[in-house]
Design a protein around this motif. Sequence first.
Motif, PDB file in Angstrom:
ATOM      1  N   VAL A   1       4.684  36.912   8.971  1.00 47.34           N
ATOM      2  CA  VAL A   1       3.443  36.618   9.567  1.00 47.34           C
ATOM      3  C   VAL A   1       3.378  36.696  10.728  1.00 47.34           C
ATOM      4  O   VAL A   1       2.212  37.230  11.011  1.00 47.34           O
ATOM      5  N   LYS A   2       4.241  36.471  10.877  1.00 46.74           N
ATOM      6  CA  LYS A   2       3.959  36.940  12.621  1.00 46.74           C
ATOM      7  C   LYS A   2       3.504  38.049  13.237  1.00 46.74           C
ATOM      8  O   LYS A   2       2.408  38.968  13.741  1.00 46.74           O
TER       9      LYS A   2
ATOM     10  N   ALA B   1       0.088  43.038  14.292  1.00 49.11           N
ATOM     11  CA  ALA B   1      -0.851  44.210  14.113  1.00 49.11           C
ATOM     12  C   ALA B   1      -2.331  43.652  13.616  1.00 49.11           C
ATOM     13  O   ALA B   1      -2.751  44.892  14.183  1.00 49.11           O
ATOM     14  N   LYS B   2      -2.829  43.300  13.383  1.00 48.79           N
ATOM     15  CA  LYS B   2      -4.435  42.586  12.896  1.00 48.79           C
ATOM     16  C   LYS B   2      -5.088  42.472  14.304  1.00 48.79           C
ATOM     17  O   LYS B   2      -6.271  42.576  14.684  1.00 48.79           O
ATOM     18  N   ALA B   3      -4.346  41.873  15.464  1.00 49.65           N
ATOM     19  CA  ALA B   3      -4.554  41.464  16.794  1.00 49.65           C
ATOM     20  C   ALA B   3      -4.458  42.453  17.793  1.00 49.65           C
ATOM     21  O   ALA B   3      -5.365  42.780  17.948  1.00 49.65           O
ATOM     22  N   ALA B   4      -4.002  43.782  17.332  1.00 52.88           N
ATOM     23  CA  ALA B   4      -4.115  45.223  17.738  1.00 52.88           C
ATOM     24  C   ALA B   4      -5.146  45.681  17.842  1.00 52.88           C
ATOM     25  O   ALA B   4      -5.982  46.406  18.023  1.00 52.88           O
ATOM     26  N   GLU B   5      -4.999  45.826  16.073  1.00 55.52           N
ATOM     27  CA  GLU B   5      -6.293  46.519  15.289  1.00 55.52           C
ATOM     28  C   GLU B   5      -7.871  45.550  16.231  1.00 55.52           C
ATOM     29  O   GLU B   5      -8.620  46.106  16.569  1.00 55.52           O
ATOM     30  N   VAL B   6      -7.904  44.119  15.836  1.00 52.09           N
ATOM     31  CA  VAL B   6      -8.794  43.735  16.519  1.00 52.09           C
ATOM     32  C   VAL B   6      -8.847  43.888  18.199  1.00 52.09           C
ATOM     33  O   VAL B   6     -10.810  44.566  18.549  1.00 52.09           O
ATOM     34  N   LYS B   7      -8.295  44.116  18.983  1.00 51.88           N
ATOM     35  CA  LYS B   7      -8.139  44.886  20.581  1.00 51.88           C
ATOM     36  C   LYS B   7      -8.507  45.493  20.432  1.00 51.88           C
ATOM     37  O   LYS B   7      -9.427  46.164  21.288  1.00 51.88           O
ATOM     38  N   GLN B   8      -8.811  47.217  19.705  1.00 51.92           N
ATOM     39  CA  GLN B   8      -8.808  48.235  19.480  1.00 51.92           C
ATOM     40  C   GLN B   8     -10.455  48.549  19.161  1.00 51.92           C
ATOM     41  O   GLN B   8     -10.695  48.893  20.352  1.00 51.92           O
ATOM     42  N   GLN B   9      -9.947  47.299  18.360  1.00 52.36           N
ATOM     43  CA  GLN B   9     -11.718  47.864  17.953  1.00 52.36           C
ATOM     44  C   GLN B   9     -13.036  47.250  19.454  1.00 52.36           C
ATOM     45  O   GLN B   9     -14.072  47.081  19.748  1.00 52.36           O
ATOM     46  N   ALA B  10     -12.094  46.301  20.140  1.00 62.03           N
ATOM     47  CA  ALA B  10     -13.062  45.668  20.922  1.00 62.03           C
ATOM     48  C   ALA B  10     -12.931  46.318  22.087  1.00 62.03           C
ATOM     49  O   ALA B  10     -14.159  45.868  22.616  1.00 62.03           O
ATOM     50  N   ALA B  11     -11.876  47.128  22.562  1.00 56.63           N
ATOM     51  CA  ALA B  11     -11.924  47.766  23.135  1.00 56.63           C
ATOM     52  C   ALA B  11     -12.963  49.233  23.329  1.00 56.63           C
ATOM     53  O   ALA B  11     -13.769  49.228  24.281  1.00 56.63           O
ATOM     54  N   ALA B  12     -13.472  49.588  21.516  1.00 61.53           N
ATOM     55  CA  ALA B  12     -14.078  50.812  21.373  1.00 61.53           C
ATOM     56  C   ALA B  12     -15.384  49.740  22.006  1.00 61.53           C
ATOM     57  O   ALA B  12     -16.571  50.800  22.241  1.00 61.53           O
ATOM     58  N   ARG B  13     -15.931  48.573  21.651  1.00 64.01           N
ATOM     59  CA  ARG B  13     -17.209  48.070  21.068  1.00 64.01           C
ATOM     60  C   ARG B  13     -17.911  47.774  22.887  1.00 64.01           C
ATOM     61  O   ARG B  13     -18.963  47.628  23.377  1.00 64.01           O
ATOM     62  N   THR B  14     -16.878  47.333  23.807  1.00 65.69           N
ATOM     63  CA  THR B  14     -16.755  47.130  25.225  1.00 65.69           C
ATOM     64  C   THR B  14     -17.303  48.247  25.923  1.00 65.69           C
ATOM     65  O   THR B  14     -18.612  48.112  26.421  1.00 65.69           O
ATOM     66  N   GLY B  15     -16.834  50.002  25.383  1.00 65.16           N
ATOM     67  CA  GLY B  15     -17.220  50.972  26.538  1.00 65.16           C
ATOM     68  C   GLY B  15     -18.346  51.314  25.800  1.00 65.16           C
ATOM     69  O   GLY B  15     -19.095  51.323  26.157  1.00 65.16           O
TER      70      GLY B  15
END
Length: 149
Positions: free
Chosen positions: A41-42, A47-61
């Motif tokens: 689970v960890k 991995a999911k957190a990294a994916e969400v972070k990447q999506q958030a960074a793209a959306r922020t841009g």
Amino acid sequence: MTQPPHDEPTASSPEELREQVEQTRAELGETVEALAAKTDVKARSQAKAAEVKQQAAARTGELKVGVARISARLRDRLPDQAKDKAASAAGQARAQAAQATHLLQEKAPEPVRQRATQGAQAARDNRTLLLTAAGVAVLVWLARRGRKG
């Protein structure tokens, strides 16, 4: 002794039997590894957190670009008095944020303070975006208020 599956022929020699056993062990090892990966689970949450972070960074841009466009358009349309009010509102927001931070540091438990510190750091890192968004919100509010009055 168990019978072999119907779709696999029986081994005719001890060497063939050993090869079948080794192949079965290898397949079983791969299956166990796959199951272990699913139950980690960890690692999956990281991995999911990294994916969400990447999506958030793209959306922020994307949001930065959009907010900058809207802000520029509204800034050009509004009179100087509205711009002054927007700057004043931004100053008041900073003062209230400082007051809330002080209160949080006094009253909140340690885990909450740590999360708040991380959030504040993220806000400082994205200060331009936040101030632009706040300015746009104030300008939109003032523009709507001016139309009604």
